[in-house]
Design a protein around this motif. Structure first.
Motif, PDB file in Angstrom:
ATOM      1  N   LYS A  95     -18.427   3.458  -1.966  1.00  0.00           N
ATOM      2  CA  LYS A  95     -17.397   4.384  -2.442  1.00  0.00           C
ATOM      3  C   LYS A  95     -16.005   3.792  -2.216  1.00  0.00           C
ATOM      4  CE  LYS A  95     -18.136   8.448  -3.127  1.00  0.00           C
ATOM      5  NZ  LYS A  95     -18.220   9.160  -4.388  1.00  0.00           N
ATOM      6  N   GLY A  96     -15.096   4.095  -3.144  1.00  0.00           N
ATOM      7  CA  GLY A  96     -13.675   3.822  -2.921  1.00  0.00           C
ATOM      8  C   GLY A  96     -13.217   2.409  -3.230  1.00  0.00           C
ATOM      9  N   GLY A  97     -14.111   1.535  -3.704  1.00  0.00           N
ATOM     10  CA  GLY A  97     -13.696   0.166  -4.016  1.00  0.00           C
ATOM     11  C   GLY A  97     -13.084   0.072  -5.403  1.00  0.00           C
ATOM     12  N   ALA A  98     -12.178  -0.895  -5.600  1.00  0.00           N
ATOM     13  CA  ALA A  98     -11.555  -1.083  -6.918  1.00  0.00           C
ATOM     14  C   ALA A  98     -12.477  -1.865  -7.847  1.00  0.00           C
ATOM     15  CB  ALA A  98     -10.227  -1.827  -6.765  1.00  0.00           C
ATOM     16  N   GLU A 102     -17.983  -3.550  -4.306  1.00  0.00           N
ATOM     17  CA  GLU A 102     -17.224  -3.408  -3.064  1.00  0.00           C
ATOM     18  C   GLU A 102     -17.008  -1.929  -2.783  1.00  0.00           C
ATOM     19  OE1 GLU A 102     -13.398  -5.365  -3.737  1.00  0.00           O
ATOM     20  OE2 GLU A 102     -12.481  -3.438  -4.204  1.00  0.00           O
ATOM     21  N   GLY A 103     -16.856  -1.589  -1.515  1.00  0.00           N
ATOM     22  CA  GLY A 103     -16.580  -0.194  -1.175  1.00  0.00           C
ATOM     23  C   GLY A 103     -17.028   0.155   0.231  1.00  0.00           C
ATOM     24  N   ARG A 104     -16.709   1.383   0.597  1.00  0.00           N
ATOM     25  CA  ARG A 104     -17.141   1.942   1.884  1.00  0.00           C
ATOM     26  C   ARG A 104     -18.650   2.204   1.777  1.00  0.00           C
ATOM     27  NH1 ARG A 104     -14.017   5.715   1.478  1.00  0.00           N
ATOM     28  NH2 ARG A 104     -15.364   7.293   0.602  1.00  0.00           N
ATOM     29  N   VAL A 105     -19.404   1.833   2.809  1.00  0.00           N
ATOM     30  CA  VAL A 105     -20.860   2.020   2.780  1.00  0.00           C
ATOM     31  C   VAL A 105     -21.192   3.444   3.215  1.00  0.00           C
ATOM     32  CG1 VAL A 105     -23.088   1.183   3.599  1.00  0.00           C
ATOM     33  CG2 VAL A 105     -21.177  -0.415   3.354  1.00  0.00           C
ATOM     34  N   GLU A 106     -21.928   4.164   2.359  1.00  0.00           N
ATOM     35  CA  GLU A 106     -22.368   5.522   2.707  1.00  0.00           C
ATOM     36  C   GLU A 106     -23.888   5.589   2.583  1.00  0.00           C
ATOM     37  OE1 GLU A 106     -18.301   7.979   1.657  1.00  0.00           O
ATOM     38  OE2 GLU A 106     -20.149   8.557   0.620  1.00  0.00           O
ATOM     39  N   VAL A 107     -24.505   6.315   3.519  1.00  0.00           N
ATOM     40  CA  VAL A 107     -25.968   6.433   3.544  1.00  0.00           C
ATOM     41  C   VAL A 107     -26.358   7.912   3.529  1.00  0.00           C
ATOM     42  CG1 VAL A 107     -26.420   4.232   4.684  1.00  0.00           C
ATOM     43  CG2 VAL A 107     -25.923   6.234   6.082  1.00  0.00           C
ATOM     44  N   LEU A 245      -7.154  -6.682 -10.497  1.00  0.00           N
ATOM     45  CA  LEU A 245      -5.869  -6.311  -9.901  1.00  0.00           C
ATOM     46  C   LEU A 245      -5.910  -4.988  -9.136  1.00  0.00           C
ATOM     47  CD1 LEU A 245      -3.396  -7.369 -12.769  1.00  0.00           C
ATOM     48  CD2 LEU A 245      -3.930  -8.602 -10.659  1.00  0.00           C
ATOM     49  N   GLY A 246      -7.106  -4.537  -8.781  1.00  0.00           N
ATOM     50  CA  GLY A 246      -7.185  -3.325  -7.959  1.00  0.00           C
ATOM     51  C   GLY A 246      -7.250  -2.054  -8.787  1.00  0.00           C
ATOM     52  N   TYR A 247      -6.452  -1.057  -8.382  1.00  0.00           N
ATOM     53  CA  TYR A 247      -6.488   0.279  -8.989  1.00  0.00           C
ATOM     54  C   TYR A 247      -5.334   0.456  -9.978  1.00  0.00           C
ATOM     55  CZ  TYR A 247      -9.114   0.866  -4.639  1.00  0.00           C
ATOM     56  OH  TYR A 247      -9.988   0.707  -3.601  1.00  0.00           O
ATOM     57  N   SER A 248      -5.485   1.434 -10.861  1.00  0.00           N
ATOM     58  CA  SER A 248      -4.393   1.738 -11.785  1.00  0.00           C
ATOM     59  C   SER A 248      -3.405   2.689 -11.123  1.00  0.00           C
ATOM     60  CB  SER A 248      -4.959   2.404 -13.042  1.00  0.00           C
ATOM     61  OG  SER A 248      -3.954   3.154 -13.677  1.00  0.00           O
ATOM     62  N   LEU A 249      -2.148   2.284 -11.101  1.00  0.00           N
ATOM     63  CA  LEU A 249      -1.082   3.139 -10.574  1.00  0.00           C
ATOM     64  C   LEU A 249      -0.530   4.009 -11.690  1.00  0.00           C
ATOM     65  CD1 LEU A 249       0.155   3.439  -7.763  1.00  0.00           C
ATOM     66  CD2 LEU A 249       1.948   1.845  -8.442  1.00  0.00           C
ATOM     67  N   PHE A 480      -6.606  13.753 -13.763  1.00  0.00           N
ATOM     68  CA  PHE A 480      -6.476  12.343 -13.341  1.00  0.00           C
ATOM     69  C   PHE A 480      -5.057  11.823 -13.581  1.00  0.00           C
ATOM     70  CE2 PHE A 480     -10.715  12.971 -15.347  1.00  0.00           C
ATOM     71  CZ  PHE A 480     -11.455  13.052 -14.189  1.00  0.00           C
ATOM     72  N   GLU A 481      -4.075  12.700 -13.376  1.00  0.00           N
ATOM     73  CA  GLU A 481      -2.690  12.291 -13.645  1.00  0.00           C
ATOM     74  C   GLU A 481      -2.213  11.232 -12.667  1.00  0.00           C
ATOM     75  OE1 GLU A 481       0.383  15.219 -14.269  1.00  0.00           O
ATOM     76  OE2 GLU A 481      -1.053  16.618 -15.118  1.00  0.00           O
ATOM     77  N   VAL A 482      -2.707  11.304 -11.435  1.00  0.00           N
ATOM     78  CA  VAL A 482      -2.288  10.344 -10.411  1.00  0.00           C
ATOM     79  C   VAL A 482      -3.500   9.511 -10.007  1.00  0.00           C
ATOM     80  CG1 VAL A 482      -1.322  10.079  -8.089  1.00  0.00           C
ATOM     81  CG2 VAL A 482      -0.490  11.894  -9.586  1.00  0.00           C
ATOM     82  N   ALA A 483      -3.290   8.207  -9.870  1.00  0.00           N
ATOM     83  CA  ALA A 483      -4.387   7.300  -9.539  1.00  0.00           C
ATOM     84  C   ALA A 483      -4.947   7.600  -8.150  1.00  0.00           C
ATOM     85  CB  ALA A 483      -3.893   5.865  -9.594  1.00  0.00           C
ATOM     86  N   GLU A 484      -6.273   7.531  -8.048  1.00  0.00           N
ATOM     87  CA  GLU A 484      -6.956   7.631  -6.762  1.00  0.00           C
ATOM     88  C   GLU A 484      -8.057   6.582  -6.726  1.00  0.00           C
ATOM     89  OE1 GLU A 484      -7.980  11.516  -5.148  1.00  0.00           O
ATOM     90  OE2 GLU A 484      -7.052  12.449  -6.901  1.00  0.00           O
ATOM     91  N   SER A 485      -8.456   6.190  -5.529  1.00  0.00           N
ATOM     92  CA  SER A 485      -9.516   5.195  -5.417  1.00  0.00           C
ATOM     93  C   SER A 485     -10.877   5.797  -5.741  1.00  0.00           C
ATOM     94  CB  SER A 485      -9.536   4.602  -4.011  1.00  0.00           C
ATOM     95  OG  SER A 485      -9.758   5.608  -3.047  1.00  0.00           O
ATOM     96  N   ASP A 486     -10.990   7.122  -5.687  1.00  0.00           N
ATOM     97  CA  ASP A 486     -12.280   7.780  -5.903  1.00  0.00           C
ATOM     98  C   ASP A 486     -12.033   9.170  -6.479  1.00  0.00           C
ATOM     99  OD1 ASP A 486     -14.854   8.674  -5.857  1.00  0.00           O
ATOM    100  OD2 ASP A 486     -15.148   8.492  -3.702  1.00  0.00           O
TER     101      ASP A 486
END
Length: 534
Positions: A95-98, A102-107, A245-249, A480-486
């Motif tokens: 979760k949360g990767g661009a 990649e991302g936070r590991v959740e189980v 380049l990561g996330y959209s701003l 989705f007006e403002v970018a978020e990682s998730d």
């Protein structure tokens, strides 16, 4: 290393015939791996010295055939076979990767998703995660919530894989206790993924930095612009991911202020992405039959990307604890009616007599990401509301809905973000945003914005709702007006029972916090009554 989770046997005789016709230069021999290494250079091997072409007389070139993971499988038959192999709910996710892989590991444990504490987290354990998810070995094992903080339980601690395990659940680990770890220690991974070359099919032009510019894509042998009709944060997210380049701003729909390159022809229109795609060409688009309302480079799509992004989520237990019904007299609701906070039937009411029935609750919105959450609009375009005497910085910040168990909307409320600010913060985090005196608006990483139940418009007008079982749903940043990682954790759901006089709200949870089976049970069978609220 090449991003594939497994290998298959190959016809060595074919390659033997091939090598007999070739003059080959060998570099390494006697390569000996245990299989747990994340890179070939970590195995023992020897270099050839002197005449390398005469070496390896008794052998042939080492050959490998890699099996792609589900995301990279070429044919549908292959995908279908892999889906059958992986039947059942996955017990691990990122979760949360661009980027992909990649991302936070959740189980998943006891039907609830949770995180892993980073104590003793290393490349061997991270590689088991990567291969289990259909990628190659791990490029990095990240600690300290480098991919943002998770919520809910922390299921595992001190995971110690040997590297050969098929699943993380086969590795030794310690069960967590609350004192051991906090979400600031959530473990994450970056996996090796197959090289697809998608970044060669897109480029940016005219921006002030490498992170921004007008989007240009390659169709066949031709470079051209993308029509900005319907260009939103989701499409921009895919473009930033494709570029690495990561996330959209920001998703930019007018790019006249960026210097024009010699590319002026439009080659792509009607782009509509779900947000998870690896390339714009994977999104829906018009194909060769282009159609664009505004042509020319002025209305070509553009992006501004960022290596970090915010991540908002609602504190679900507080909604459950604070929900109640109020019958509010109409003469106290003029401001709310002006700001469209009542259902449409309120217009037909006998003002100022009578009342509206309101479901009220507090909402506490946390920023668990790696960048501050800022309104899309600059303060020059905030709207002043005289009646409530405050500025609105976003048209709609949250949706509040009452749904039937099958998803039909029976009541709704919406709330403009009239005052985004840091109400409270975690220890050692300083408040940066305060609305008073036309101050800056936003939510700092590690802080939360609290809308108390007694604030105007912090409600759903349920005057017209009949008694029954319902789902209360709250969605943050719904457009989705403002970018978020998730964006998958922006919705919160609760079961409700309304008997015409009182309401019971229970089982509140973030939309993606439970297993698929638990979510189905939640939606189909509103649970037993508890948390009675009068």
């Amino acid at each position: 290393m090449m991003g594939f989770p497994a290998e298959k046997k190959v016809n060595r005789n074919f390659y033997k015939l091939f090598t007999e016709r070739q003059q080959l230069n060998y570099r390494l021999h006697s390569v000996s791996c245990t299989g747990t290494e994340v890179h070939l250079s970590m195995c023992t091997f020897e270099f050839y010295r002197g005449n390398a072409s005469a070496a390896c007389r008794a052998g042939m070139p080492a050959v490998v055939s890699c099996l792609p993971g589900p995301l990279f499988a070429a044919g549908n038959a292959h995908k279908k076979k892999q889906r059958q192999q992986q039947q059942g709910q996955p017990r691990i996710r990122l979760k949360g990767g661009a980027r992909v892989g990649e991302g936070r590991v959740e189980v998943l444990k006891s039907s609830e998703w949770g995180t892993i504490c980073d104590d003793r987290w290393n490349l061997l354990s991270a590689s088991v995660v990567c291969r289990e998810l259909g990628f190659g070995s791990a490029k990095e094992a990240l600690t300290g919530a480098r991919m943002g903080q998770g919520t809910g339980p922390i299921h595992l601690n001190e995971v110690q894989c040997q590297g050969t395990e098929k699943s993380l659940w086969s590795c030794p680990f310690r069960n967590i206790t609350q004192e051991d770890c906090k979400h600031t220690e959530d473990a994450a991974v970056r996996c090796n993924i197959p090289y697809m070359g998608y970044e060669n099919l897109i480029r940016l032009a005219g921006g002030r930095t490498v992170f921004e510019g007008r989007v240009e894509v390659k169709r066949g042998s031709k470079w051209g612009t993308v029509c900005s009709d319907g260009w939103t944060t989701k499409e921009a997210m895919v473009a930033c991911r494709q570029l690495g380049l990561g996330y959209s701003l920001h998703a930019v729909t007018e790019t006249w202020y960026w210097d024009a390159s010699n590319v002026t022809e439009m080659v792509m229109s009607g782009v509509k992405c779900a947000g998870h795609e690896m390339s714009l060409s994977h999104c829906q688009h018009h194909g060769t039959s282009l159609s664009c309302r505004n042509t020319g480079t002025r209305f070509a799509a553009g992006i501004i990307c960022s290596e970090t992004a915010s991540d908002l989520l609602l504190h679900a237990p507080l909604v459950q604890e604070t929900a109640y019904i109020e019958d509010r007299p109409l003469h106290m609701l003029y401001c709310a009616a002006e700001e469209n906070c009542l259902s449409s039937s309120a217009r037909l009411a006998n003002w100022p007599y009578g009342h509206r029935r309101l479901l009220r609750f507090s909402s506490q919105i946390h920023n668990h990401g790696r960048a501050d959450f800022r309104p899309k609009a600059g303060r020059h375009s905030w709207v002043w509301h005289e009646c409530h005497r405050h500025y609105h910085s976003m048209d709609i910040f949250t949706h509040y809905d009452i749904l039937t168990p099958n998803g039909t909307k029976v009541a709704e409320g919406h709330k403009a973000s009239f005052c985004l600010e840091d109400t409270e913060c975690e220890e050692d985090v300083a408040k940066r945003y305060e609305c008073a005196n036309f101050g800056e608006q936003g939510i700092t990483v590690g802080c939360w914005d609290l809308y108390r139940h007694d604030i105007d418009c912090q409600w759903i007008d349920i005057t017209d709702v009949k008694p029954g079982n319902y789902i209360l749903q709250v969605v943050i940043n719904p457009n989705f007006e403002v970018a978020e990682s998730d964006f998958t954790n922006n919705a919160m759901k609760c079961n409700c029972k309304y008997d015409g006089h009182r309401i019971w709200v229970h089982s509140c949870h973030i939309g993606d916090a439970l297993s698929e089976e638990a979510n189905k049970r939640f939606e189909q069978y509103p649970g037993q009554l508890n948390n009675q609220i009068s």
